[in-house]
Design a protein around this motif. Structure first.
Motif, short mmCIF file in Angstrom:
data_model
loop_
_atom_site.label_atom_id
_atom_site.label_comp_id
_atom_site.label_asym_id
_atom_site.label_seq_id
_atom_site.Cartn_x
_atom_site.Cartn_y
_atom_site.Cartn_z
N MET A 1 0.85 -1.20 0.00
CA MET A 1 0.00 0.00 0.00
C MET A 1 0.88 1.24 0.00
N HIS A 2 0.63 2.12 -0.94
CA HIS A 2 1.46 3.31 -1.14
C HIS A 2 0.65 4.56 -0.80
N VAL A 3 1.19 5.36 0.09
CA VAL A 3 0.44 6.50 0.63
C VAL A 3 1.23 7.79 0.47
N ALA A 4 0.54 8.88 0.19
CA ALA A 4 1.15 10.21 0.19
C ALA A 4 0.51 11.04 1.29
N LEU A 5 1.32 11.87 1.91
CA LEU A 5 0.82 12.80 2.94
C LEU A 5 0.91 14.23 2.39
N ILE A 6 -0.14 15.00 2.65
CA ILE A 6 -0.12 16.42 2.29
C ILE A 6 -0.40 17.22 3.57
N VAL A 36 5.05 5.38 3.13
CA VAL A 36 4.78 6.76 2.77
C VAL A 36 5.78 7.12 1.67
N GLU A 37 5.29 7.49 0.51
CA GLU A 37 6.19 7.71 -0.63
C GLU A 37 6.35 9.19 -0.98
N ARG A 38 5.55 10.03 -0.39
CA ARG A 38 5.68 11.45 -0.65
C ARG A 38 5.07 12.20 0.53
N VAL A 39 5.74 13.25 0.97
CA VAL A 39 5.18 14.19 1.95
C VAL A 39 5.30 15.57 1.33
N THR A 40 4.22 16.28 1.20
CA THR A 40 4.28 17.60 0.56
C THR A 40 3.53 18.62 1.40
N VAL A 41 4.15 19.77 1.57
CA VAL A 41 3.52 20.88 2.26
C VAL A 41 3.10 21.91 1.22
N VAL A 42 1.85 22.33 1.29
CA VAL A 42 1.32 23.31 0.33
C VAL A 42 0.78 24.51 1.09
N PRO A 43 0.73 25.68 0.43
CA PRO A 43 0.22 26.88 1.10
C PRO A 43 -1.31 26.86 1.23
N ASP A 44 -1.82 27.82 1.97
CA ASP A 44 -3.27 27.95 2.19
C ASP A 44 -3.92 28.59 0.96
N ALA A 58 -4.37 10.36 -8.02
CA ALA A 58 -4.21 9.53 -9.23
C ALA A 58 -3.04 8.56 -9.11
N THR A 59 -2.11 8.84 -8.18
CA THR A 59 -0.85 8.10 -8.14
C THR A 59 -0.78 7.09 -7.00
N TYR A 60 -1.35 7.41 -5.84
CA TYR A 60 -1.16 6.58 -4.65
C TYR A 60 -2.48 5.88 -4.26
N VAL A 156 -9.42 5.64 11.86
CA VAL A 156 -9.40 5.09 10.49
C VAL A 156 -8.17 4.21 10.25
N VAL A 157 -7.36 4.01 11.30
CA VAL A 157 -6.06 3.36 11.10
C VAL A 157 -6.18 1.99 10.44
N GLU A 158 -7.31 1.30 10.69
CA GLU A 158 -7.45 -0.05 10.14
C GLU A 158 -7.57 -0.08 8.62
N GLN A 159 -7.80 1.06 8.04
CA GLN A 159 -7.82 1.14 6.57
C GLN A 159 -6.40 1.04 5.99
N PHE A 160 -5.39 1.17 6.87
CA PHE A 160 -4.01 1.21 6.38
C PHE A 160 -3.29 -0.05 6.85
N GLU A 161 -3.02 -0.93 5.90
CA GLU A 161 -2.44 -2.22 6.28
C GLU A 161 -1.54 -2.68 5.14
N GLY A 162 -0.27 -2.90 5.45
CA GLY A 162 0.65 -3.36 4.40
C GLY A 162 1.28 -4.68 4.78
N GLU A 163 2.32 -5.07 4.05
CA GLU A 163 3.09 -6.27 4.36
C GLU A 163 3.83 -6.07 5.68
N PRO A 164 3.87 -7.08 6.54
CA PRO A 164 4.66 -6.95 7.77
C PRO A 164 6.13 -6.70 7.42
#
Lengths: 229, 229
Positions: A1-6, A36-44, A58-60, A156-164
């Motif tokens: 499972m591949h996740v991005a954080l904004i 986590v494959e990307r962390v991006t900070v964006v302005p308001d 579209a990517t993660y 919502v943590v149970e929605q996030f589950e990858g390979e041990p």
């Protein structure tokens, strides 16, 4: 499972606030075997939020976006997420019902827009603060205040589950450059990945999907480097 | 002047390391009136580094990229930047000369690849560590170790200069929702921008290009909110 954080917020970009939310989420997701494959900070700014949400959606497999919830003029995350999906924001009756029935607020207490979410999103209740979060199409919208973000993520943590995955760490006082041949040999010998992080000494992080292999690789390395206790 | 920051490193994505480099650079650039408009963390993967460098190089006046310099297999930033520009990496004779003449190393001390930079890049000398940085086409490549990054940034800081800006802050114990009408009135009355950051109370940050206007706006607000001392 591949996740991005904004993370949304001028205050993070300007260095007024350290982005500890991304650190915490990175740890929690890593523990669950999720990358986590990307962390991006964006302005308001709605268009900037929308552009990055759109790309990462579209990517993660999932996108977690924190910050910019609330009643003030600079709280624009719900509008940005809605714009990314080609939707409008609309008052969520479910969020409003929770706020008045469980949250202890009257409708009069709540600032206009408090329960506005992208149309069709499922609200996430805020047990610690006021502003609700939302989930829509694999996009998780969480508050920026760390205590509120953490409590809502745990719902919502149970929605996030990858390979041990298994991790072991070795600390050495040797310079990084001296370690290169041994790290290459380690990776030829064991099916693990190794991260090398210089600072005051070098931290070596060994990660793999098989616990015994990771332990054996760490042991092999410990016998071959000057350990930093 | 609009700047983007890129931090390279799986350890930041996994939450093992807090991205304090981005915080520090955000502060230093803000002080100089330069806007950081994007902060992005990417994994130790050449194609991922190249893709983000390429996008931001086309969008912002300058890009500062930190981390992933050095001799180990996971140090891929120079390759990523070179790929983004359609160049190869090549040994920099200038960097090598500095390392041997000023840095106190012999050629034999230096791991293969230590002085490899994108072809045509200008080296930035590392007064604190070994790995050189680089500047090429408005892309500044700096080390990830904070002491090395800071020293190297100070050598190029004069390249970053924006409009002078003034900041004042007001701390209030009132809830954010209650402040909305006063923040709207403030922005109608004064040519400033206001950031509102809830946490334990609310931090209000007033920013503008005229010092007296910022002071007057902060004073106006202080007279109208419950101050949190």
């Amino acid at each position: 499972m591949h996740v991005a954080l904004i993370s949304v917020g001028d205050e993070i970009l300007a260095g007024d606030t350290v982005n500890t939310n991304a650190t915490w989420l990175g740890q929690r997701l890593s523990e669950r075997g999720v990358d986590v494959e990307r962390v991006t900070v964006v302005p308001d700014v709605i268009s900037e939020i929308a552009s990055v949400v759109n790309e990462y959606h579209a990517t993660y497999d999932a996108v977690i976006i924190t910050g910019g919830l609330g009643p003030t003029h600079d709280d624009l995350t719900m509008e940005g997420v809605a714009a990314a999906l080609g939707r409008e924001v609309a008052q969520s009756e479910e969020a409003l019902a929770w706020l008045t029935e469980e949250g202890g607020y009257t409708r009069g207490d709540l600032t206009k827009g408090t329960a506005d979410l992208p149309r069709g999103a499922r609200p996430l209740h805020n047990d610690v603060g006021v502003a609700p979060g939302a989930v829509v199409q694999g996009i998780y919208v969480l508050p920026g205040v760390p205590s509120e973000m953490k409590a809502m993520f745990e719902d919502v943590v149970e929605q996030f589950e990858g390979e041990p995955r298994y991790v072991d760490r070795v600390y050495t006082s040797e310079p990084e450059s001296a370690l290169v041949p041994r790290l290459e040999a380690l990776q030829e010998r064991f099916d693990v990945s190794v991260g090398s992080y210089p600072g005051d000494g070098v931290r070596l992080k060994i990660t793999g999907t098989d616990e015994q292999t990771v332990e054996a690789a760490a042991e092999w390395l410990r016998e071959r480097v000057e350990l930093d206790e």
